[in-house]
Design a protein around this motif. Structure first.
Motif, mmCIF file in Angstrom:
data_model
loop_
_atom_site.group_PDB
_atom_site.id
_atom_site.type_symbol
_atom_site.label_atom_id
_atom_site.label_comp_id
_atom_site.label_asym_id
_atom_site.label_seq_id
_atom_site.Cartn_x
_atom_site.Cartn_y
_atom_site.Cartn_z
ATOM 1 N N GLY A 1 0.783 -1.151 0.206
ATOM 2 C CA GLY A 1 0.073 -0.141 0.096
ATOM 3 C C GLY A 1 1.008 1.260 -0.054
ATOM 4 O O GLY A 1 2.018 1.393 -0.414
ATOM 5 N N ASN B 1 -2.747 3.159 3.897
ATOM 6 C CA ASN B 1 -3.808 2.630 3.118
ATOM 7 C C ASN B 1 -3.196 1.240 2.531
ATOM 8 O O ASN B 1 -2.378 1.680 1.540
ATOM 9 N N PHE C 1 -3.449 -3.126 1.025
ATOM 10 C CA PHE C 1 -4.574 -4.235 0.671
ATOM 11 C C PHE C 1 -3.688 -5.530 0.884
ATOM 12 O O PHE C 1 -2.412 -5.778 1.090
ATOM 13 N N PRO D 1 -8.944 -4.576 1.393
ATOM 14 C CA PRO D 1 -8.177 -3.835 2.430
ATOM 15 C C PRO D 1 -7.833 -4.282 3.666
ATOM 16 O O PRO D 1 -8.563 -4.892 4.392
ATOM 17 N N HIS E 1 -15.242 -2.866 3.237
ATOM 18 C CA HIS E 1 -14.804 -3.370 1.623
ATOM 19 C C HIS E 1 -15.984 -4.502 1.463
ATOM 20 O O HIS E 1 -16.515 -5.058 2.336
ATOM 21 N N PHE F 1 -10.650 3.040 3.615
ATOM 22 C CA PHE F 1 -9.821 2.828 4.550
ATOM 23 C C PHE F 1 -10.212 3.442 5.675
ATOM 24 O O PHE F 1 -10.796 4.579 5.727
#
Length: 217
Positions: free
Chosen positions: A113, A121, A123, A140, A145, A186
């Motif tokens: 990220g 932020n 993943f 995320p 999400h 996020f």
């Protein structure tokens, strides 16, 4: 170009990724990206990275991170200096890795990220074992999400991540099931006045990873 900000009411729509891709093509390139995209490869990673974990073995074609280190952080590369991103900025990160590494019978999940040095932020990109346990291919690490499942269990060798730092939104894309998309919001707000960097972290100390390149746009 008109920017349509993503909202929680439309997060689940495929059009969200289309918006991100369109905006990414229209915004000014990041400072490291002088010609539309910037490649981080084994040849130049030492030049541009602000941090490379001691477990890294930088080879001709790949960057291999071995197990055993206590550090979660594997790699950090500055992407934009303080205040260089604006309200409409989008960051696109495409990375290629060894899919066999993710199917070797042990855990190989990875966090990729962006960070301002404190908030991030990011993943999760999961391995084959966790796909078989019904995890999404990518999602995320925090926030709201989708929790979509897929039918194809093969791990692709390339993943694309999109970020809107000012709006805490992002999307990940893999080639599974003809094109898998997960869009999320996020929890943490990045302070872009501190600058923004690419951040790669391991799931735990026993995991190993092999990467071929990162493309930043």
């Amino acid at each position: 170009f008109a920017l349509h900000i993503l909202t929680e009411s439309n997060m689940g729509k495929l059009s969200a990724l289309v918006v991100l891709l369109a905006v990414a093509a229209s915004v000014q390139c990041l400072p490291l990206s002088k010609h539309g995209s910037f490649f981080i490869t084994p040849d130049n990673v030492r030049t541009y990275a602000s941090y490379i974990d001691d477990s890294a073995d930088i080879q001709d074609r790949s960057i291999y991170f071995s197990s055993g280190t206590a550090s979660e952080k594997l790699l950090e590369v500055p992407l934009a200096g303080p205040g260089e991103l604006d309200y409409n900025s989008v960051i696109k990160i495409t990375f290629a890795f060894d899919p066999d590494q993710a199917t070797a019978g042990t855990d190989h999940d990875i966090r990729i990220g962006i960070t301002d040095g404190t908030a991030q932020n990011a993943f999760w990109v999961v391995d084959a074992a966790n796909l078989n346990s019904d995890y999404s291919p990518c999602y995320p690490t925090s926030g709201v999400h989708e929790d979509n499942r897929i039918t194809e269990r093969n791990v692709p060798g390339q993943v694309t991540l999109m970020f809107q730092p000012f709006h805490k939104y992002g999307a990940c894309y893999t080639a599974q099931d003809g094109g898998y998309v997960n869009v999320g919001r996020f929890n943490e707000q990045l302070d872009t006045s501190k600058g923004v960097s690419l951040l790669v972290e391991r799931g735990d100390a026993t995991e190993t990873y092999r990467y071929y390149y990162f493309i930043i746009e």
